[in-house]
Design a protein around this motif. Structure first.
Motif, PDB file in Angstrom:
ATOM      1  N   HIS A  57     -10.646  -7.506  -2.242  1.00  0.00           N
ATOM      2  CA  HIS A  57      -9.966  -6.819  -3.341  1.00  0.00           C
ATOM      3  C   HIS A  57      -8.830  -7.703  -3.844  1.00  0.00           C
ATOM      4  CE1 HIS A  57      -9.393  -3.221  -5.733  1.00  0.00           C
ATOM      5  NE2 HIS A  57     -10.287  -2.581  -4.998  1.00  0.00           N
TER       6      HIS A  57
ATOM      7  N   TYR B   7      -7.274   2.223 -13.128  1.00  0.00           N
ATOM      8  CA  TYR B   7      -6.271   3.222 -12.755  1.00  0.00           C
ATOM      9  C   TYR B   7      -4.947   2.639 -12.270  1.00  0.00           C
ATOM     10  CZ  TYR B   7      -7.343   3.021  -7.663  1.00  0.00           C
ATOM     11  OH  TYR B   7      -7.510   2.635  -6.354  1.00  0.00           O
ATOM     12  N   VAL B   8      -4.910   1.371 -11.868  1.00  0.00           N
ATOM     13  CA  VAL B   8      -3.627   0.807 -11.439  1.00  0.00           C
ATOM     14  C   VAL B   8      -2.988  -0.113 -12.476  1.00  0.00           C
ATOM     15  CG1 VAL B   8      -4.288   0.914  -8.999  1.00  0.00           C
ATOM     16  CG2 VAL B   8      -4.596  -1.218 -10.248  1.00  0.00           C
TER      17      VAL B   8
ATOM     18  N   VAL C 114     -10.413   7.019 -10.233  1.00  0.00           N
ATOM     19  CA  VAL C 114      -9.972   7.297  -8.857  1.00  0.00           C
ATOM     20  C   VAL C 114     -11.088   7.975  -8.061  1.00  0.00           C
ATOM     21  CG1 VAL C 114      -8.415   8.717  -7.453  1.00  0.00           C
ATOM     22  CG2 VAL C 114      -7.498   7.364  -9.331  1.00  0.00           C
TER      23      VAL C 114
ATOM     24  N   SER D 252     -10.638  -0.001 -10.166  1.00  0.00           N
ATOM     25  CA  SER D 252      -9.257  -0.088  -9.695  1.00  0.00           C
ATOM     26  C   SER D 252      -8.347  -0.684 -10.758  1.00  0.00           C
ATOM     27  CB  SER D 252      -9.175  -0.920  -8.411  1.00  0.00           C
ATOM     28  OG  SER D 252      -9.893  -0.305  -7.363  1.00  0.00           O
TER      29      SER D 252
ATOM     30  N   HIS E 164     -21.223   2.030  -2.530  1.00  0.00           N
ATOM     31  CA  HIS E 164     -20.098   1.228  -3.009  1.00  0.00           C
ATOM     32  C   HIS E 164     -20.531  -0.174  -3.401  1.00  0.00           C
ATOM     33  CE1 HIS E 164     -16.102   3.286  -2.084  1.00  0.00           C
ATOM     34  NE2 HIS E 164     -17.026   4.212  -2.028  1.00  0.00           N
TER      35      HIS E 164
ATOM     36  N   VAL F 126     -13.932   5.571  -7.257  1.00  0.00           N
ATOM     37  CA  VAL F 126     -13.671   4.622  -6.168  1.00  0.00           C
ATOM     38  C   VAL F 126     -13.654   5.316  -4.811  1.00  0.00           C
ATOM     39  CG1 VAL F 126     -11.947   3.061  -5.168  1.00  0.00           C
ATOM     40  CG2 VAL F 126     -12.433   2.981  -7.622  1.00  0.00           C
ATOM     41  N   TYR F 127     -12.980   6.464  -4.711  1.00  0.00           N
ATOM     42  CA  TYR F 127     -12.705   7.055  -3.405  1.00  0.00           C
ATOM     43  C   TYR F 127     -13.673   8.167  -2.973  1.00  0.00           C
ATOM     44  CZ  TYR F 127      -8.335   4.482  -3.416  1.00  0.00           C
ATOM     45  OH  TYR F 127      -7.409   3.472  -3.426  1.00  0.00           O
TER      46      TYR F 127
ATOM     47  N   ASP G  69     -15.851  -1.390  -7.727  1.00  0.00           N
ATOM     48  CA  ASP G  69     -14.586  -0.851  -7.234  1.00  0.00           C
ATOM     49  C   ASP G  69     -13.399  -1.613  -7.804  1.00  0.00           C
ATOM     50  OD1 ASP G  69     -15.914   1.038  -5.824  1.00  0.00           O
ATOM     51  OD2 ASP G  69     -15.546   0.182  -3.842  1.00  0.00           O
ATOM     52  N   LYS G  70     -13.545  -2.932  -7.910  1.00  0.00           N
ATOM     53  CA  LYS G  70     -12.463  -3.739  -8.476  1.00  0.00           C
ATOM     54  C   LYS G  70     -12.228  -3.378  -9.938  1.00  0.00           C
ATOM     55  CE  LYS G  70     -13.101  -7.858  -5.558  1.00  0.00           C
ATOM     56  NZ  LYS G  70     -13.426  -9.305  -5.568  1.00  0.00           N
TER      57      LYS G  70
ATOM     58  N   TYR H  83       0.831  -1.205   0.000  1.00  0.00           N
ATOM     59  CA  TYR H  83       0.000   0.000   0.000  1.00  0.00           C
ATOM     60  C   TYR H  83       0.865   1.255   0.000  1.00  0.00           C
ATOM     61  CZ  TYR H  83      -2.950   3.839   1.077  1.00  0.00           C
ATOM     62  OH  TYR H  83      -3.553   5.062   0.997  1.00  0.00           O
TER      63      TYR H  83
ATOM     64  N   ASN I  58      -5.816  -2.355  -0.783  1.00  0.00           N
ATOM     65  CA  ASN I  58      -6.498  -1.064  -0.840  1.00  0.00           C
ATOM     66  C   ASN I  58      -6.862  -0.670   0.584  1.00  0.00           C
ATOM     67  OD1 ASN I  58      -8.084   1.157  -1.327  1.00  0.00           O
ATOM     68  ND2 ASN I  58      -9.330   0.168  -2.898  1.00  0.00           N
TER      69      ASN I  58
END
Length: 321
Positions: free
Chosen positions: A184, A286-287, A263, A283, A274, A266-267, A279-280, A109, A188
């Motif tokens: 996840h 963006y990652v 981003v 994610s 949610h 998700v946040y 969210d997965k 993280y 996260n």
């Protein structure tokens, strides 16, 4: 799945959980067989394009300008960002028990947050660079001197480092007594702190201020920069000049959109809205996906990079065997 509780429970914030378990992107074996080669290909393309762009910018003197300096830093960050998560995620496709140690989770993280928040700051610096190039072209080389570019790079890295440290330390000093299942495919922090048996209030407040300061702060700088850019473009006397000016910003705008939309999705959504699967998916964008697309967007739309690539190939053909 059983959670790990081999250590004696100590209420002095010594967690009884010594490892976490990822649920992963999916538990369907057939889908895993399809996703593994896809994500492996994405990761290899991410490494190839970003490293190629870094080498090209370093080797070609025509690209030794502030814009390409920042672009090479962005590529370096994308390599580190993707490598923090992708190799672990790929290896988990072959594991029934997707466990990660407490320390490894905190480390993953920390580096992911460091790179992610540094990228926010760097995108803001790149927006300011585009504003100076379009709004003050005659003073561009004076304003965007190498010293300022290096300070902006150091500021982005330093801000990301400090914010990541401030988030990681309190989050992983909380008391964890189980369960230890992270909904996840990576550590996260929002999925980790909900597993804590102690109050997450302080950690949540730190996360809130970090998102506000780095996320919204950098996004505000980008919006202001493009506001001034729009005013400068509208003042231009020719349509051709206006189009050329806007075209220099198109790649950066595309990269900003690809990064910030998932981003914020998700946040910044209310917790009641949610969805774990949504969210997965966001994610993943963006990652994993965005670090691959960034160099492609800049390379395919940029004539200078294409010309530099042709010059490199020409030199390679004439290089003595």
């Amino acid at each position: 799945m059983e959670f790990s509780a081999s250590m004696k429970v100590d209420r002095n914030y010594t967690s009884s959980v010594v490892m976490f378990v990822f649920l992963g992107i999916t538990d369907e074996k057939e889908l895993q067989l399809i996703l593994f080669p896809v994500f492996l290909g994405v990761y290899l393309v991410t490494l190839f394009w970003n490293l190629s762009l870094i080498i090209l910018i370093r080797m070609d003197s025509h690209l030794h300008t502030p814009m390409y300096f920042f672009l090479s830093i962005l590529s370096s960050i994308d390599v580190c960002y993707s490598s923090t998560i992708s190799p672990r995620m790929l290896s988990d496709f072959f594991k029934d028990d997707k466990t990660i140690s407490f320390i490894a989770c905190a480390t993953q993280y920390f580096f992911a947050a460091w790179m992610g928040q540094t990228e926010c700051c760097l995108l803001a610096a790149m927006a300011y660079d585009r504003y100076v190039a379009i709004g003050n072209p005659l003073q561009y080389s004076t304003i965007m001197a190498p010293g300022l570019c290096q300070k902006m790079m150091a500021g982005a890295l330093g801000t990301g480092f400090i914010c990541s440290l401030l988030e990681t330390i309190p989050a992983f000093h909380m008391y964890y007594c189980g369960p230890n299942i992270i909904q996840h495919f990576f550590c996260n922090i929002s999925e980790v702190i909900v597993l804590s048996c102690s109050s997450p209030f302080i950690t949540q407040m730190i996360l809130f201020w970090a998102i506000l300061f780095v996320g919204f702060g950098s996004f505000l700088v980008i919006l202001l920069s493009y506001g001034f850019i729009t005013v400068s473009i509208l003042k231009m006397s020719t349509i051709k000049g206006s189009f050329k000016a806007f075209n220099t910003c198109a790649s950066h705008l595309a990269v900003v959109t690809l990064y910030y939309v998932p981003v914020f999705f998700v946040y910044m959504r209310p917790h009641s809205d949610h969805s774990e699967q949504q969210d997965k998916v966001m994610s993943v964008f963006y990652v994993i996906i965005t670090p691959m697309l960034n160099p492609l967007i800049y390379s395919l739309r940029n004539k200078e990079i294409k010309q530099a690539f042709k010059r490199m190939l020409k030199r390679a053909r004439h290089f003595p065997q």
